[in-house]
Design a protein around this motif. Structure first.
Motif, PDB file in Angstrom:
ATOM      1  N   PRO A 165       4.935  -2.841 -30.270  1.00 13.83           N
ATOM      2  CA  PRO A 165       6.035  -1.886 -30.042  1.00 13.83           C
ATOM      3  C   PRO A 165       7.227  -2.567 -29.378  1.00 13.83           C
ATOM      4  O   PRO A 165       7.099  -3.627 -28.741  1.00 13.83           O
ATOM      5  CB  PRO A 165       5.410  -0.835 -29.117  1.00 13.83           C
ATOM      6  CG  PRO A 165       4.273  -1.539 -28.443  1.00 13.83           C
ATOM      7  CD  PRO A 165       3.750  -2.531 -29.438  1.00 13.83           C
ATOM      8  N   SER A 166       8.392  -1.942 -29.484  1.00 17.75           N
ATOM      9  CA  SER A 166       9.622  -2.550 -28.964  1.00 17.75           C
ATOM     10  C   SER A 166       9.614  -2.671 -27.452  1.00 17.75           C
ATOM     11  O   SER A 166      10.245  -3.573 -26.890  1.00 17.75           O
ATOM     12  CB  SER A 166      10.831  -1.728 -29.409  1.00 17.75           C
ATOM     13  OG  SER A 166      10.755  -0.410 -28.889  1.00 17.75           O
ATOM     14  N   TRP A 167       8.916  -1.790 -26.736  1.00 13.47           N
ATOM     15  CA  TRP A 167       8.917  -1.845 -25.283  1.00 13.47           C
ATOM     16  C   TRP A 167       8.015  -2.950 -24.734  1.00 13.47           C
ATOM     17  O   TRP A 167       7.922  -3.156 -23.522  1.00 13.47           O
ATOM     18  CB  TRP A 167       8.521  -0.500 -24.677  1.00 13.47           C
ATOM     19  CG  TRP A 167       7.230   0.065 -25.191  1.00 13.47           C
ATOM     20  CD1 TRP A 167       7.071   0.855 -26.288  1.00 13.47           C
ATOM     21  CD2 TRP A 167       5.927  -0.106 -24.633  1.00 13.47           C
ATOM     22  NE1 TRP A 167       5.744   1.187 -26.464  1.00 13.47           N
ATOM     23  CE2 TRP A 167       5.022   0.599 -25.441  1.00 13.47           C
ATOM     24  CE3 TRP A 167       5.432  -0.796 -23.529  1.00 13.47           C
ATOM     25  CZ2 TRP A 167       3.646   0.643 -25.189  1.00 13.47           C
ATOM     26  CZ3 TRP A 167       4.068  -0.762 -23.267  1.00 13.47           C
ATOM     27  CH2 TRP A 167       3.197  -0.042 -24.088  1.00 13.47           C
ATOM     28  N   LEU A 197      12.894  -0.474 -25.303  1.00  6.32           N
ATOM     29  CA  LEU A 197      13.058   0.955 -25.507  1.00  6.32           C
ATOM     30  C   LEU A 197      14.358   1.374 -24.832  1.00  6.32           C
ATOM     31  O   LEU A 197      14.468   1.371 -23.610  1.00  6.32           O
ATOM     32  CB  LEU A 197      11.871   1.707 -24.907  1.00  6.32           C
ATOM     33  CG  LEU A 197      11.734   3.194 -25.258  1.00  6.32           C
ATOM     34  CD1 LEU A 197      11.571   3.387 -26.763  1.00  6.32           C
ATOM     35  CD2 LEU A 197      10.544   3.804 -24.519  1.00  6.32           C
ATOM     36  N   GLU A 198      15.373   1.720 -25.621  1.00  8.49           N
ATOM     37  CA  GLU A 198      16.730   1.879 -25.100  1.00  8.49           C
ATOM     38  C   GLU A 198      17.040   3.312 -24.680  1.00  8.49           C
ATOM     39  O   GLU A 198      16.587   4.274 -25.298  1.00  8.49           O
ATOM     40  CB  GLU A 198      17.749   1.411 -26.142  1.00  8.49           C
ATOM     41  CG  GLU A 198      17.642  -0.071 -26.467  1.00  8.49           C
ATOM     42  CD  GLU A 198      18.729  -0.535 -27.414  1.00  8.49           C
ATOM     43  OE1 GLU A 198      19.444   0.342 -27.959  1.00  8.49           O
ATOM     44  OE2 GLU A 198      18.881  -1.757 -27.601  1.00  8.49           O
ATOM     45  N   VAL A 255      20.345   0.780 -20.544  1.00  8.73           N
ATOM     46  CA  VAL A 255      18.986   0.643 -20.024  1.00  8.73           C
ATOM     47  C   VAL A 255      18.068   0.350 -21.200  1.00  8.73           C
ATOM     48  O   VAL A 255      18.079   1.045 -22.211  1.00  8.73           O
ATOM     49  CB  VAL A 255      18.541   1.927 -19.289  1.00  8.73           C
ATOM     50  CG1 VAL A 255      17.081   1.813 -18.859  1.00  8.73           C
ATOM     51  CG2 VAL A 255      19.441   2.187 -18.093  1.00  8.73           C
ATOM     52  N   SER A 256      17.285  -0.719 -21.060  1.00  6.50           N
ATOM     53  CA  SER A 256      16.391  -1.149 -22.132  1.00  6.50           C
ATOM     54  C   SER A 256      15.060  -1.564 -21.511  1.00  6.50           C
ATOM     55  O   SER A 256      14.947  -2.630 -20.899  1.00  6.50           O
ATOM     56  CB  SER A 256      17.017  -2.319 -22.901  1.00  6.50           C
ATOM     57  OG  SER A 256      16.162  -2.769 -23.919  1.00  6.50           O
ATOM     58  N   GLY A 279      13.286  -6.184 -16.828  1.00  5.38           N
ATOM     59  CA  GLY A 279      12.471  -5.090 -17.330  1.00  5.38           C
ATOM     60  C   GLY A 279      13.230  -3.815 -17.597  1.00  5.38           C
ATOM     61  O   GLY A 279      12.758  -2.955 -18.349  1.00  5.38           O
ATOM     62  N   ILE A 280      14.435  -3.675 -17.019  1.00  2.07           N
ATOM     63  CA  ILE A 280      15.155  -2.409 -17.107  1.00  2.07           C
ATOM     64  C   ILE A 280      16.476  -2.533 -17.865  1.00  2.07           C
ATOM     65  O   ILE A 280      16.800  -1.674 -18.690  1.00  2.07           O
ATOM     66  CB  ILE A 280      15.431  -1.848 -15.690  1.00  2.07           C
ATOM     67  CG1 ILE A 280      14.104  -1.523 -15.003  1.00  2.07           C
ATOM     68  CG2 ILE A 280      16.303  -0.610 -15.751  1.00  2.07           C
ATOM     69  CD1 ILE A 280      14.259  -1.005 -13.590  1.00  2.07           C
TER      70      ILE A 280
END
Length: 599
Positions: A201-203, A209-210, A216-217, A428-429
């Motif tokens: 997954p993208s996260w 995860l945007e 924020v990602s 991370g953020i």
């Protein structure tokens, strides 16, 4: 009769009391000379100093120098365990990363095969900066601090704190960005297995995860990577140096394989035209690839952990830079010769070029080399950050907890954990691609200040007083070089009239001439930067020229960070710093009194 119950102080006691008070006042003012006894009465009766005068007095303090060995307590010392070989690999490990595997293709889109010239220009500029670093590392071989330490000694406390703040923001953002890139490369390697491909997954893997329009990602893999590397660094310098040595040798070997394998696929017709967009694109490319060479700052910050710092640091700084330059130039020639420059990809140009030639095995090696390169760059970056925090903690400009060194591991554990946490939160953020637009400000300004330190420290050897008689005139001349470099950079950026460029160049030449003919310079022992003050002035001019090419957001970042840093210093730093503390005296190799003074 009067009351004589209170004993009368002797004349000797009174004189001693006055002397102690005058000495205390002198220390508070950051001066080395005591105040005359006949002026003590007027001082003690004077009204309290204003905040502004107190601030200015504190800001002008400088680091005390000593020709004795470093006198810090043993439990605060780091371990001298790095030899010349480890120091050279430290510089290479900090430099060769995304620059050689990614940036080459990005710049080649604009500069064409002339990207090779871009790397040569940037390498030449970095050699000038490295020569300045090499001299100061030879003269300050005892303690950590790098550019911050040199500025604290040559100029003043406030400027040193500003240099630290600008550099540290670069390091924090850079570490977060590298951690994101490393996570993406790791996922790419894992996805080579068919049953995993497309399942991550993208996260966890690519991107994140945007939220809030991508500002924020969320991505959890970069903080995990940073945690692992932080734990390795906390265990000890031997363990982290062993990992850096292994990974750096691995990526150097892979780069050499890539060069030799690609050399047989070069088609010289791909080098035509060599500069499709002219010299402007090549120079602009040099401003981008300049930051692929900046690992020598890490070597300077390892002074306290070097076995023979005065001999090894200058060699490692220059040696690592030359090796990196040779590898960069060779890779550029091979890459642009294998495929047309317009066919190069943005994310993995080297891997894609070899894949296009049917050499998928080499593409796999390149991916492994990219992982190794990014790992060492991240490792050394976090290492440097913790040593800078350690230096400021010792000096009182940051809380004392940053100065603590583990009794058995001999590493600044608290500082190391702090930089890992900050980088982990950012990686991370936040979407670090957005933050990358404000990068490199601290690097360019820090390098410029270091070059100026070389000049001013040569001045201060010529008199027994604390400030060289021509100090103000010399600082003005250096300031004019800075302004000329920035003006020249703006003219080049916005294609202004050649007359403005000539005017800026003339102002710089006159300023350098004033520095050369109106001051005297001594020759320090150990490694010496040649052609002082001309060469350091060229460093300053070119660095500020590159500064003018940065995004406008970077200029705003410089102003905002400077204002915030001054506020922090005014609230905390000026009241807690102790530059004259005996535990912070420096091993400083001064110019012998019998040395020849160059007019």
């Amino acid at each position: 009769m009067g009351d004589y119950s209170t004993p009368i102080k002797s004349e000797l006691q009174v004189a001693s009391s006055i002397r102690n008070r005058s000495h205390t006042i002198a220390i508070m003012r950051g001066e080395g000379d005591e105040i005359p006894l006949n002026s003590v009465t007027s001082i003690t009766n004077a009204p309290p100093a204003s905040f502004f005068s107190t601030f200015c007095s504190a800001a002008n303090r400088r680091k005390s120098l000593s020709d004795d060995v470093y006198s810090a307590k043993s439990e605060k010392n780091l371990v001298r365990s790095l030899g010349l070989f480890e120091l050279i690999l430290l510089g290479i490990g900090a430099s060769i990363g995304a620059g050689i595997f990614v940036v080459t293709g990005t710049v080649a889109h604009d500069a064409g095969p002339g990207v090779t010239i871009s790397f040569i220009i940037a390498g030449a500029a970095c050699v000038l900066n490295a020569l300045c670093y090499a001299e100061l590392s030879s003269r300050f071989p005892a303690v950590v601090g790098g550019a911050y330490l040199y500025t604290y000694t040559a100029f003043n406390e406030l400027m040193a704190f500003l240099v630290f703040a600008q550099l540290m923001l670069d390091y924090h953002i850079g570490a977060a960005s590298i951690a994101r890139s490393l996570a993406s490369y790791l996922v790419s390697l894992v996805e080579l297995f068919p049953f995993i491909n497309g399942q991550v997954p993208s996260w966890i893997g690519h991107g994140g995860l945007e939220f809030f329009g991508g500002v924020v990602s969320i991505n959890i893999l970069p903080p995990i990577i940073l945690t692992v590397i932080t734990l390795i660094l906390c265990r000890g310098v031997k363990e982290s140096s062993a990992l850096n040595t292994f990974m750096t040798l691995l990526k150097i070997s892979i780069v050499i394989v890539v060069i030799f394998a690609g050399a047989f696929e070069v088609d010289v017709s791909n080098w035509q035209p060599f500069a499709p967009n002219g010299i402007h694109a090549i120079v602009t490319g040099a401003t981008v690839v300049f930051f692929s060479y900046v690992g020598f700052d890490a070597v300077a910050n390892s002074a306290e952990e070097s076995k023979r710092p005065q001999r090894d640091l200058p060699i490692a700084i220059l040696g690592s830079l030359v090796i990196c330059a040779m590898l960069y130039i060779a890779v550029c020639l091979v890459l642009t010769g294998m495929v047309p420059y317009l066919s190069l990809g943005d994310e993995a140009p080297l891997a894609e070029a070899f894949t296009a030639k049917g050499m998928k095995f080499v593409s796999l090696l390149i991916s492994i080399g990219a992982v190794a390169g990014l790992t060492t760059t991240l490792l050394v970056g976090l290492y440097v950050q913790s040593r800078l925090y350690l230096g400021l903690g010792r000096d009182g400009l940051l809380p004392h907890i940053f100065s603590k060194v583990h009794n058995t591991r001999h590493t600044p554990v608290h500082s190391q954990i702090w930089v890992g946490v900050v980088a982990g939160i950012m990686a991370g953020i936040f979407n670090v691609d957005i933050l990358s637009h404000i990068l490199s400000v601290g690097t360019l300004t820090g390098y410029s200040v270091v070059a100026a330190c070389v000049v001013t420290l040569r001045w201060r050897e010529k008199t027994s007083s604390n400030v060289y008689p021509g100090w103000n005139e010399g600082v003005v001349s250096i300031g004019l070089v800075v302004c000329s470099g920035f003006a020249m950079g703006l003219c080049f950026r916005f294609s202004a009239s050649i007359l403005f460029m000539v005017l800026a160049m003339l102002v710089a030449i006159v300023s350098v001439a004033a520095l050369h003919f109106r001051h005297v310079y001594g020759n320090p022992p150990g490694f010496t930067c040649p052609a002082v003050p001309i060469l350091p002035s060229l460093c300053i001019f070119f660095n500020i020229f590159l500064f003018a090419q940065l995004h406008v957001e970077a200029w705003w970042r410089f102003v905002i960070v400077t204002i915030i840093s001054i506020a922090i210093y005014g609230i905390y730093g000026q009241h807690n710093a102790h530059p004259t503390n005996s535990e912070n005296s420096l091993l400083y190799h001064s110019i012998p009194s019998s040395s020849t003074i160059n007019p």
